[in-house]
Design an enzyme around this catalytic site. Sequence first.
Site, PDB file in Angstrom:
ATOM      1  N   ASN A 188       7.069   3.693  13.759  1.00  0.00           N
ATOM      2  CA  ASN A 188       5.748   4.275  13.736  1.00  0.00           C
ATOM      3  C   ASN A 188       4.523   3.575  14.458  1.00  0.00           C
ATOM      4  O   ASN A 188       4.789   2.479  15.385  1.00  0.00           O
ATOM      5  CB  ASN A 188       5.111   4.540  12.272  1.00  0.00           C
ATOM      6  N   ASP A 219      10.403   5.338   5.907  1.00  0.00           N
ATOM      7  CA  ASP A 219      11.029   6.012   4.687  1.00  0.00           C
ATOM      8  C   ASP A 219      12.609   6.009   4.607  1.00  0.00           C
ATOM      9  O   ASP A 219      13.018   6.063   3.650  1.00  0.00           O
ATOM     10  CB  ASP A 219      10.363   7.218   4.125  1.00  0.00           C
ATOM     11  N   PRO A 241      14.645   1.098   0.878  1.00  0.00           N
ATOM     12  CA  PRO A 241      14.258   0.531  -0.579  1.00  0.00           C
ATOM     13  C   PRO A 241      12.530   0.983  -0.391  1.00  0.00           C
ATOM     14  O   PRO A 241      11.865   0.975   0.438  1.00  0.00           O
ATOM     15  CB  PRO A 241      14.386  -0.992  -0.323  1.00  0.00           C
ATOM     16  N   LEU A 243       7.120  -0.885  -2.703  1.00  0.00           N
ATOM     17  CA  LEU A 243       5.800  -0.410  -3.631  1.00  0.00           C
ATOM     18  C   LEU A 243       6.536  -0.397  -5.182  1.00  0.00           C
ATOM     19  O   LEU A 243       6.276  -0.701  -5.962  1.00  0.00           O
ATOM     20  CB  LEU A 243       5.095   0.457  -3.340  1.00  0.00           C
ATOM     21  N   PHE A 302      -0.529   1.738  -0.212  1.00  0.00           N
ATOM     22  CA  PHE A 302      -1.500   2.509   0.648  1.00  0.00           C
ATOM     23  C   PHE A 302      -0.820   3.519   0.870  1.00  0.00           C
ATOM     24  O   PHE A 302       0.366   3.797   0.712  1.00  0.00           O
ATOM     25  CB  PHE A 302      -1.229   1.571   2.034  1.00  0.00           C
TER      26      PHE A 302
END
Length: 397
Positions: free
Chosen positions: A208, A276, A304, A307, A323
């Site tokens: 990203n 993700d 995984p 968070l 976030f």
Amino acid sequence: MLAEKRVLLIIGGGIAAYKALELIRLLRGQGAAVTPVMTRAAAEFVTPLSVSALAGEKVYTDLFDLTDEAEMGHIQLSRVADLIVVAPATADLIARMAQGRADDLASTLLLATDTPVLVAPAMNVRMWQHPATQRNIKRIQADGTRLIGPDDGEMACGEYGPGRLSEPAAILAGIRAMLTVGPLSGKHIIVTSGPTHEAIDPVRYIANRSSGAQGSAIAAALRDLGASVSFVTGPASVPPPQGVTVIRVETAAQMAAAVAAALPADAAVMAAAVADWRVANASDSKMKKDGTGQAPALQFIENPDILRDTSASKQRPKLVIGFAAETDDVLSHAAAKLARKGCDWIVANDVSPATGIMGGAENAVTILSASGAEVWPRLPKDEVARRLAARIAEALA
């Protein structure tokens, strides 16, 4: 400035020992007093005369020097310092620290003290990556020793990789952070930052546009308040701050493992833009066109959830911050994430292309918690970081 601070500098035996001379000069320039200790091997790389001349003090080398024992025993020598710094810390010296040995002056000083210790490792890349060294590093960190580096770079032996001693300026920043009496002094905080790269084949990956700028700024702001920061960063375009423990990773799985290994911590700030999904059928060789015009079919599996797993960990930090970078319905998506992940706060922001936030110099965030939503104006990312660090200090007080 480090005026009226005394640093006990232990110089280990390695080619990087020459950097200790520059570190002494920087410390003296900041007003610190430096008491130098050299191992026998260190004297093979730099001379005690050079070290003494720069430090302006006698160099200590021998555990059984009767004159020194009469004037200042080794127990007292280790306890009059505000901080003990080991730079460079060789694989052998780190191993002796982990084992609690006291067979020379350096190891005895390290065992006979409750003074904070900062270790800057330097060794061959294969020595650094060896399981024995990694076990020893985890052992001394569990004992309360803080780490800075090592950096990636070219070795004197011609190999390249992690193991290079951090630059003296970076070690100085770590020393200043440890000697800073701030609201986060004595606190250990994990910060994740940057993107992750998920391989499609050896030359292609999914990523990203995260630059890592916000995560790097947060780590620096926490450091400036006295925290010991474990900075777990993906392949970001912004360099990590000085004075923190940098743990470089590439994939989400590697980041998850690094975060778990860094626990326990007082707080965790998950600022990384973690992928993700990853490719389940990544190729071991470069994918080629087959002449049919058909694109290869990529199968995805979920990465995984760092968070969520940190929030549910048996070693859960007191404060876990996630976030939420969204392009639409920012607050509703962020509120759902707060409930779903089990964290304490969510820092939500709009990263749609028109905002210029992802990869830019500014950010506009909303802090969501159980007590509601707090909207912050658009600010430079450094200022967002300072405000967030101050809020974290209040929460951990």
